[in-house]
Design a protein around this motif. Structure first.
Motif, PDB file in Angstrom:
ATOM      1  N   GLY A  55     -15.821  -8.143  16.436  1.00 40.10           N
ATOM      2  CA  GLY A  55     -15.049  -7.926  17.662  1.00 40.10           C
ATOM      3  C   GLY A  55     -15.103  -9.116  18.602  1.00 40.10           C
ATOM      4  O   GLY A  55     -14.594  -9.064  19.707  1.00 40.10           O
ATOM      5  N   LYS A  56     -15.752 -10.197  18.150  1.00 42.07           N
ATOM      6  CA  LYS A  56     -15.840 -11.428  18.961  1.00 42.07           C
ATOM      7  C   LYS A  56     -15.090 -12.540  18.231  1.00 42.07           C
ATOM      8  O   LYS A  56     -14.939 -12.505  17.007  1.00 42.07           O
ATOM      9  N   PRO A  57     -14.645 -13.546  18.959  1.00 40.80           N
ATOM     10  CA  PRO A  57     -13.868 -14.605  18.302  1.00 40.80           C
ATOM     11  C   PRO A  57     -14.693 -15.520  17.392  1.00 40.80           C
ATOM     12  O   PRO A  57     -15.925 -15.601  17.521  1.00 40.80           O
ATOM     13  N   ILE A  58     -13.995 -16.181  16.495  1.00 44.15           N
ATOM     14  CA  ILE A  58     -14.570 -17.255  15.681  1.00 44.15           C
ATOM     15  C   ILE A  58     -13.633 -18.453  15.777  1.00 44.15           C
ATOM     16  O   ILE A  58     -12.408 -18.284  15.678  1.00 44.15           O
ATOM     17  N   LEU A  59     -14.201 -19.650  15.978  1.00 43.31           N
ATOM     18  CA  LEU A  59     -13.387 -20.867  16.075  1.00 43.31           C
ATOM     19  C   LEU A  59     -13.830 -21.864  15.014  1.00 43.31           C
ATOM     20  O   LEU A  59     -15.021 -22.014  14.745  1.00 43.31           O
ATOM     21  N   CYS A  60     -12.853 -22.550  14.409  1.00 45.91           N
ATOM     22  CA  CYS A  60     -13.175 -23.530  13.372  1.00 45.91           C
ATOM     23  C   CYS A  60     -12.572 -24.894  13.682  1.00 45.91           C
ATOM     24  O   CYS A  60     -11.432 -24.982  14.141  1.00 45.91           O
ATOM     25  N   GLY A  61     -13.339 -25.898  13.392  1.00 43.17           N
ATOM     26  CA  GLY A  61     -12.862 -27.276  13.519  1.00 43.17           C
ATOM     27  C   GLY A  61     -12.937 -27.937  12.155  1.00 43.17           C
ATOM     28  O   GLY A  61     -13.807 -27.602  11.341  1.00 43.17           O
ATOM     29  N   ASP A  62     -12.022 -28.855  11.896  1.00 40.19           N
ATOM     30  CA  ASP A  62     -11.955 -29.463  10.563  1.00 40.19           C
ATOM     31  C   ASP A  62     -11.197 -30.787  10.617  1.00 40.19           C
ATOM     32  O   ASP A  62     -10.134 -30.922  10.037  1.00 40.19           O
ATOM     33  N   PRO A  63     -11.731 -31.779  11.356  1.00 41.67           N
ATOM     34  CA  PRO A  63     -11.016 -33.059  11.429  1.00 41.67           C
ATOM     35  C   PRO A  63     -11.065 -33.808  10.103  1.00 41.67           C
ATOM     36  O   PRO A  63     -12.097 -33.853   9.448  1.00 41.67           O
ATOM     37  N   HIS A  64      -9.925 -34.382   9.702  1.00 37.93           N
ATOM     38  CA  HIS A  64      -9.857 -35.174   8.456  1.00 37.93           C
ATOM     39  C   HIS A  64      -9.730 -36.639   8.824  1.00 37.93           C
ATOM     40  O   HIS A  64      -8.740 -37.054   9.406  1.00 37.93           O
ATOM     41  N   LEU A  65     -10.720 -37.406   8.440  1.00 39.12           N
ATOM     42  CA  LEU A  65     -10.697 -38.833   8.760  1.00 39.12           C
ATOM     43  C   LEU A  65     -11.190 -39.623   7.547  1.00 39.12           C
ATOM     44  O   LEU A  65     -11.497 -39.042   6.512  1.00 39.12           O
ATOM     45  N   GLY A  66     -11.235 -40.925   7.699  1.00 34.66           N
ATOM     46  CA  GLY A  66     -11.763 -41.769   6.636  1.00 34.66           C
ATOM     47  C   GLY A  66     -13.175 -41.319   6.284  1.00 34.66           C
ATOM     48  O   GLY A  66     -13.969 -41.006   7.169  1.00 34.66           O
ATOM     49  N   LEU A  67     -13.464 -41.242   4.974  1.00 37.47           N
ATOM     50  CA  LEU A  67     -14.811 -40.845   4.556  1.00 37.47           C
ATOM     51  C   LEU A  67     -15.663 -42.093   4.443  1.00 37.47           C
ATOM     52  O   LEU A  67     -15.462 -42.910   3.547  1.00 37.47           O
ATOM     53  N   ASN A  68     -16.587 -42.238   5.384  1.00 42.12           N
ATOM     54  CA  ASN A  68     -17.389 -43.459   5.425  1.00 42.12           C
ATOM     55  C   ASN A  68     -18.864 -43.162   5.582  1.00 42.12           C
ATOM     56  O   ASN A  68     -19.255 -42.107   6.037  1.00 42.12           O
ATOM     57  N   LEU A  69     -19.659 -44.141   5.212  1.00 43.28           N
ATOM     58  CA  LEU A  69     -21.093 -44.133   5.477  1.00 43.28           C
ATOM     59  C   LEU A  69     -21.394 -45.384   6.281  1.00 43.28           C
ATOM     60  O   LEU A  69     -20.952 -46.459   5.879  1.00 43.28           O
ATOM     61  N   ASP A 115     -19.239 -19.025  15.655  1.00 40.02           N
ATOM     62  CA  ASP A 115     -19.086 -17.571  15.606  1.00 40.02           C
ATOM     63  C   ASP A 115     -19.731 -16.971  16.852  1.00 40.02           C
ATOM     64  O   ASP A 115     -20.927 -17.169  17.092  1.00 40.02           O
ATOM     65  N   PHE A 116     -18.942 -16.239  17.640  1.00 42.28           N
ATOM     66  CA  PHE A 116     -19.474 -15.628  18.865  1.00 42.28           C
ATOM     67  C   PHE A 116     -20.042 -14.233  18.596  1.00 42.28           C
ATOM     68  O   PHE A 116     -20.334 -13.493  19.539  1.00 42.28           O
ATOM     69  N   ALA A 117     -20.211 -13.862  17.330  1.00 48.45           N
ATOM     70  CA  ALA A 117     -20.607 -12.503  16.958  1.00 48.45           C
ATOM     71  C   ALA A 117     -21.814 -11.990  17.730  1.00 48.45           C
ATOM     72  O   ALA A 117     -21.827 -10.863  18.204  1.00 48.45           O
ATOM     73  N   GLY A 118     -22.838 -12.815  17.881  1.00 51.84           N
ATOM     74  CA  GLY A 118     -24.057 -12.348  18.519  1.00 51.84           C
ATOM     75  C   GLY A 118     -24.010 -12.427  20.044  1.00 51.84           C
ATOM     76  O   GLY A 118     -25.048 -12.374  20.695  1.00 51.84           O
ATOM     77  N   GLY A 119     -22.826 -12.630  20.608  1.00 52.85           N
ATOM     78  CA  GLY A 119     -22.743 -12.837  22.063  1.00 52.85           C
ATOM     79  C   GLY A 119     -22.908 -14.300  22.367  1.00 52.85           C
ATOM     80  O   GLY A 119     -22.048 -14.945  22.938  1.00 52.85           O
ATOM     81  N   ASN A 157      -7.499 -27.017  12.767  1.00 50.92           N
ATOM     82  CA  ASN A 157      -8.378 -26.189  13.584  1.00 50.92           C
ATOM     83  C   ASN A 157      -7.728 -24.831  13.756  1.00 50.92           C
ATOM     84  O   ASN A 157      -6.513 -24.688  13.640  1.00 50.92           O
ATOM     85  N   TRP A 158      -8.537 -23.837  13.944  1.00 57.60           N
ATOM     86  CA  TRP A 158      -7.986 -22.499  14.146  1.00 57.60           C
ATOM     87  C   TRP A 158      -9.043 -21.613  14.780  1.00 57.60           C
ATOM     88  O   TRP A 158     -10.235 -21.942  14.750  1.00 57.60           O
ATOM     89  N   CYS A 159      -8.577 -20.533  15.380  1.00 61.80           N
ATOM     90  CA  CYS A 159      -9.520 -19.534  15.885  1.00 61.80           C
ATOM     91  C   CYS A 159      -8.838 -18.176  15.860  1.00 61.80           C
ATOM     92  O   CYS A 159      -7.624 -18.073  15.910  1.00 61.80           O
ATOM     93  N   ILE A 160      -9.650 -17.148  15.714  1.00 66.29           N
ATOM     94  CA  ILE A 160      -9.123 -15.781  15.731  1.00 66.29           C
ATOM     95  C   ILE A 160      -9.891 -15.023  16.801  1.00 66.29           C
ATOM     96  O   ILE A 160     -11.054 -15.340  17.088  1.00 66.29           O
ATOM     97  N   ASN A 161      -9.232 -14.065  17.421  1.00 68.00           N
ATOM     98  CA  ASN A 161      -9.957 -13.296  18.440  1.00 68.00           C
ATOM     99  C   ASN A 161     -10.586 -12.046  17.824  1.00 68.00           C
ATOM    100  O   ASN A 161     -10.462 -11.806  16.614  1.00 68.00           O
ATOM    101  N   GLY A 162     -11.244 -11.272  18.646  1.00 62.45           N
ATOM    102  CA  GLY A 162     -12.061 -10.144  18.171  1.00 62.45           C
ATOM    103  C   GLY A 162     -11.301  -9.098  17.375  1.00 62.45           C
ATOM    104  O   GLY A 162     -11.905  -8.380  16.573  1.00 62.45           O
ATOM    105  N   SER A 163      -9.985  -9.009  17.574  1.00 64.28           N
ATOM    106  CA  SER A 163      -9.262  -7.978  16.836  1.00 64.28           C
ATOM    107  C   SER A 163      -9.163  -8.304  15.345  1.00 64.28           C
ATOM    108  O   SER A 163      -8.758  -7.460  14.557  1.00 64.28           O
ATOM    109  N   LYS A 164      -9.526  -9.520  14.976  1.00 70.81           N
ATOM    110  CA  LYS A 164      -9.453  -9.893  13.564  1.00 70.81           C
ATOM    111  C   LYS A 164     -10.845 -10.103  12.937  1.00 70.81           C
ATOM    112  O   LYS A 164     -10.952 -10.467  11.775  1.00 70.81           O
ATOM    113  N   THR A 165     -11.898  -9.907  13.742  1.00 70.57           N
ATOM    114  CA  THR A 165     -13.239 -10.157  13.194  1.00 70.57           C
ATOM    115  C   THR A 165     -14.023  -8.865  13.067  1.00 70.57           C
ATOM    116  O   THR A 165     -13.725  -7.863  13.747  1.00 70.57           O
ATOM    117  N   ALA A 166     -15.019  -8.895  12.207  1.00 68.04           N
ATOM    118  CA  ALA A 166     -15.881  -7.725  12.013  1.00 68.04           C
ATOM    119  C   ALA A 166     -16.686  -7.441  13.278  1.00 68.04           C
ATOM    120  O   ALA A 166     -16.974  -6.288  13.604  1.00 68.04           O
TER     121      ALA A 166
END
Lengths: 136, 821
Positions: B295-309, B765-769, B284-293
């Motif tokens: 000026g608002k933060p973006i946060l990402c989630g990416d859990p890795h688990l067993g791939l099941n149906l 993405d918080f870009a639009g407020g 997981n990671w997030c960047i604040n507005g100083s790194k985005t086009a």
């Protein structure tokens, strides 16, 4: 008369299985056999087509509605276990044949247990005065 | 009369036929029932499509409206929280009932009821390690709090309302295949699910393996193979961060594990196969507005688990006065586990901290008591009964100590009294983790987030945070043991030496690793060490050391980022391991053969850009070579005892920086080997393996041979060799999807392995407020194999594409959303 019997078996099968387990179709065919007893062969065929057509139509209806999604998966499952290639179509045929066979045997059994010949024949016999009541 | 008799005979034949067609034979379902269109699998196709429709659910207090959008995500609107939880229970059951129940059979150690005797060892393992005991303890805690009690009870009522209206003929097909029917949901099952996740994410303990390695290889080699802090350390909390507190540990230092008794004992873990996969992890990671086009933060989630149906995740929007949240949950769990609301977004990765201690047991002469301190304490017993399909009940009495069960003893896998192990597992401590998600779902700001986390105990997670006011943060939260000395909790120790008050003590929440708005303008975690050596506590665990550095490197250089750059990072296939170690490996090779395969391997690896892309052959060759290197290197780890292969980054590091390390020597030779010889032997093995794999078979007919030759030619392509498979929970091949066209691997940001990998890619993405969420997971909203939705998202997931998800303000907007479709 044969066609009517087929339709009655199909309809009764549908009604009974609304509240009975899956083998309600055998009960339906058996009852029809009892009531409309006739030559065993005639009843066999009536049960065969009555239940067979009902299961064929119902399975087709559900399968087409489902766009064969589940039936192809089940076909693959059987293929994996049996080691041969089975398709949805084969499943439909097997289902139909199974229902038909059960219907046929049940309907025939019903008729044979009644064992007083065809009602039509009996009626004709009574009319012509040749009818003897079998008391054994 | 004869006819009548024959009729009766035929009737009997029919009855017998029906009897057998109505009876499951082994693992084959009752064929008559199963094939009948009225009750069999055909009928399990009814009511499986939900998308683009709105339904009303009658709840405990009033009605809830559920609007299913175009990809089958339910947007649930209720007037109060009770009804919201009720409706969530109802909807989860509607879409995922079989999965919810099947998971619970596994968690409760009841699989024998479904599949018979063969599941008995697994069931016994589940019960002995205490999943249900842990759930019962925590349920008491849940019931003490009126909010959590309301949540589990309302949710349970909703699930049961669905089950009770479900026609038996229309239950999902898996029930018919296995031959059982749904049973009622209970609050205990909801709590048990949390413990099941705790097992999945913490139960890969290596105390036994560590102890063996220390005893067999000595402390110096041990520390090189299993260093607490790896080379190139890049922790979650940036290196050099100062901690303004001291350890609250006032306990005296204890003796080092290397000089306790039983020196000669080497353990064999008899049921290692039931431990969870240690590779499960997450980014997981997030960047604040100083790194985005924007000026608002973006946060990402990416859990890795067993791939099941059905997929482990289920998307949902929950809305009622005071609460509006979107994200994913695990079917059977109320609320949202990873997601966002109007103000904040959060995600989790596994902390990988060690929360299990194993102890050797000293018995009295009669084996009715065990030594603790200087006295013998009588065992208590946990009596378990296993119902077995087509068999007699199995009963057992499990010895219970004050710290937990004696998991391995003469009744279960270990005849030698000296090797009996009692296990202390942190998940058995009472907790009310559910409240964390309840408060996170409603959180408005950073303080709410911190307060919410205080309820969270196990499995320890890295909660990453971003909000609309441009704050970013990350905190590792869990009920972590107080450890201050090297090796604390890493080795098997005598139960007699345990100080229970010390064992149960925990690091205060406010001293858990945490950072708010770091100078580097981003937060990230990828299962690496949480902290560096300056942190006042000992933080042993099972850590990663490649994904984190790739992510941190990308984010350090990020400027003007949009959500699409984040998508690229999610799907980044760079093998840092290859980049760091392959040039050295190639330089070690000498006198390689003149055959076509040797030449092909060398030229392919030399020209590789280190990206493990699906259609490339280099990753196949590289990872197989790596596997062979490990095999040749660790020939000392025989089958007589359990060992753990060092993390691949440690082996790679030793290979490059310590080529004369003692374990590179091969035992059954008179000469002394180094990394160089190891690499050459491994290379020869690799060449032999691939020569065999691609060799056309001579016995095949000409026509079949051509198709086979084509398949064998493809055998080196990474996608096919890796064979990413999304497996049905009941392991039915026909319900699984294999050979998915996707790259990546272990230790790669796109951690897509053979059977596990990215299980929910989320970008907020918080870009639009207002936050906009993009997400995808390898499965679909419907858990019913009869639905298009069962596998619907897999294609997009494998291509690295996303769905633009809807977060509606109210039900009117949601209904308008679907009427436009």
């Amino acid at each position: 008369m044969f066609l009517v019997k087929v339709i009655i078996i199909a309809v009764l099968s549908f009604i009974l299985t609304l509240f009975l387990p899956w083998y309600g179709v055998a009960i339906a065919a058996f009852i029809v056999g009892l009531v409309f007893s006739n030559k065993p062969g005639n009843n066999f065929l009536a049960g065969f087509f009555g239940v067979g057509l009902f299961w064929l139509a119902y399975a087709l209806f559900l399968d087409i509605q489902n766009q064969h999604i589940l039936s192809s998966k089940i076909a693959n499952l059987f293929s994996d276990n049996l080691g041969t290639d089975i398709t949805s179509g084969v499943l439909i045929m097997v289902t139909t044949f199974l229902g038909a066979l059960l219907g046929a045997l049940s309907c025939m059994a019903g008729a044979m247990i009644m064992d007083d010949g065809s009602r039509m024949r009996r009626k004709r016999a009574i009319k012509s005065g040749n009818y003897k009541l079998n008391l054994n | 009369m004869a006819k009548k008799l024959i009729g009766i005979l035929v009737a009997i034949i029919v009855i017998v036929l029906i009897y057998f067609l109505n009876k499951p034979l082994g693992s084959t379902p009752a064929l008559g029932m199963f094939l009948s269109p009225t009750h069999g699998f055909w009928k399990s196709t009814a009511n499986v499509e939900t998308r683009n429709q709105s339904i009303e659910i009658k709840c405990a207090k009033g009605n809830a409206t559920v609007v299913y959008d175009e990809i089958g995500v339910p947007h649930i609107f209720a007037d109060n929280e009770e009804d919201l939880m009720y409706a969530q229970g109802y909807v989860e059951a509607k879409d995922r009932l079989w999965q919810m129940e099947f998971q619970m059979y596994a968690a409760a150690g009841r699989l024998t009821e479904l599949v018979g005797e063969k599941a008995l060892p697994l069931d016994r393992f589940s019960r002995r390690i205490g999943l249900v005991r842990a759930a019962k303890t925590s349920l008491e805690e849940v019931n003490k709090n009126p909010i959590s009690k309301m949540i589990v009870e309302s949710f349970t009522a909703g699930v049961n309302a669905y089950i009770h209206q479900l026609k038996k003929s229309e239950i999902p097909v898996e029930y018919k295949l296995i031959g059982y029917t749904p049973e009622d949901w209970t609050p205990l099952k909801g709590v048990l699910l949390m413990k099941y996740m705790a097992k999945d994410l913490t139960y890969y303990d290596v105390d036994v393996e560590n102890t063996n390695a220390l005893r067999k290889f000595g402390e110096e080699a041990y520390k090189k193979m299993y260093p607490d802090f790896p080379f190139g350390l890049d922790p979650i909390i940036p290196k050099g961060t100062k901690w303004n507190f001291k350890s609250v540990d006032s306990f005296s230092a204890k003796t080092s594990a290397s000089n306790n008794n039983n020196q000669a004992v080497l353990y064999k873990n008899p049921y290692k196969q039931f431990y969870s996969n240690p590779n499960y992890g997450s980014n997981n990671w997030c960047i604040n507005g100083s790194k985005t086009a924007s000026g608002k933060p973006i946060l990402c989630g990416d859990p890795h688990l067993g791939l099941n149906l059905p997929s482990i995740w289920y998307e949902v929007q929950l809305s009622c006065p005071g609460l509006n949240v979107y994200g994913v949950t695990i079917p059977g769990a109320p609320g949202v586990i990873i997601g966002h609301n109007d103000s904040i977004a959060w995600s989790v990765t596994n902390s990988e901290r060690d929360v299990i201690n194993n102890y050797s047991v000293e018995y009295d002469a009669k084996k009715t008591s065990y030594k603790l301190g200087n006295e013998f304490v009588p065992f208590e017993y946990d009596e378990e009964v296993y119902k077995i399909k087509d068999g007699k009940d199995f009963k057992e009495k499990i010895k219970m100590t004050k710290i937990g069960a004696v998991v391995y003893d003469e009744n279960f896998g270990e005849q030698d009294d000296k090797k009996h192990l009692a296990t202390y597992w942190r998940a058995e401590e009472p907790s009310n983790d559910l409240l964390t998600f309840y408060y996170l779902n409603k959180a408005k700001n950073h303080q709410d987030y911190l307060n919410a986390l205080n309820y969270y105990a196990c499995p320890g997670q890295n909660f990453i945070y971003a909000d609309a006011s441009n704050n970013i943060a990350i905190r590792q939260q869990g009920n972590f043991m107080l450890r201050t000395n090297y090796g604390d909790g890493s080795f098997v120790e005598p139960l007699a030496n345990v100080d229970i008050s010390k064992l149960k003590a925990h690091i205060p929440n406010e001293q858990n690793p945490y950072i708010l708005n770091p100078a580097r303008n981003f937060c990230a975690s990828a299962n690496q060490n949480p902290v560096d050596e300056n942190y006042p506590y000992y933080t042993n665990g099972h850590y990663e050391n490649y994904r984190n550095r790739v992510i941190n490197d990308v984010l350090t250089n990020a400027t003007n980022y949009t959500w699409k750059d984040m998508a690229k990072l999610h799907n980044n296939n760079l093998s840092l391991m290859a980049k760091e170690s392959l040039p050295t490996i190639l330089s070690y090779l000498n006198n390689t053969g003149d055959d076509a395969m040797s030449k092909k391997i060398i030229s392919t690896l030399k020209s590789w850009n280190y990206y493990a892309d699906a259609n490339s052959e280099a990753p196949t060759l590289f990872y197989k070579l790596g596997e062979e290197i490990q095999k040749v290197t660790y020939d000392e780890m025989d089958n007589k005892a359990s060992y753990r292969i060092p993390e691949s980054y440690n082996t790679a590091n030793l290979l490059v920086n310590d080529p004369k390390f003692i374990l590179f020597d091969i035992q059954n030779t008179d000469t002394v080997e180094t990394a160089k010889e190891v690499v050459n032997i491994a290379f020869k093995n690799t060449v032999a393996f691939f020569t065999e794999l691609t060799k056309p078979s001579t016995r095949m007919k000409q026509s079949a041979n051509e198709a086979e030759t084509a398949a064998k030619k493809d055998a080196l392509v990474w996608q096919h060799y890796k064979n990413t498979t999304i497996t049905h929970l009941a392991r039915l091949k026909a319900f699984s999807v294999s050979d998915v066209n996707i790259g990546g691997y272990h230790n790669i940001v796109n951690a897509c392995s053979d059977l596990w990998g990215p299980s929910w890619r989320m970008i907020v993405d918080f870009a639009g407020g207002k936050p906009q969420c993009y997400g995808v997971y390898p499965g679909g909203q419907s858990g019913n194999p009869a639905s298009v939705g069962f596998t619907e998202f897999i294609d997009k997931w494998s291509k690295g594409e996303y769905f633009t998800l809807h977060f509606y303000a109210n039900k009117e907007e949601a209904k308008k959303g679907i009427s436009n479709k």
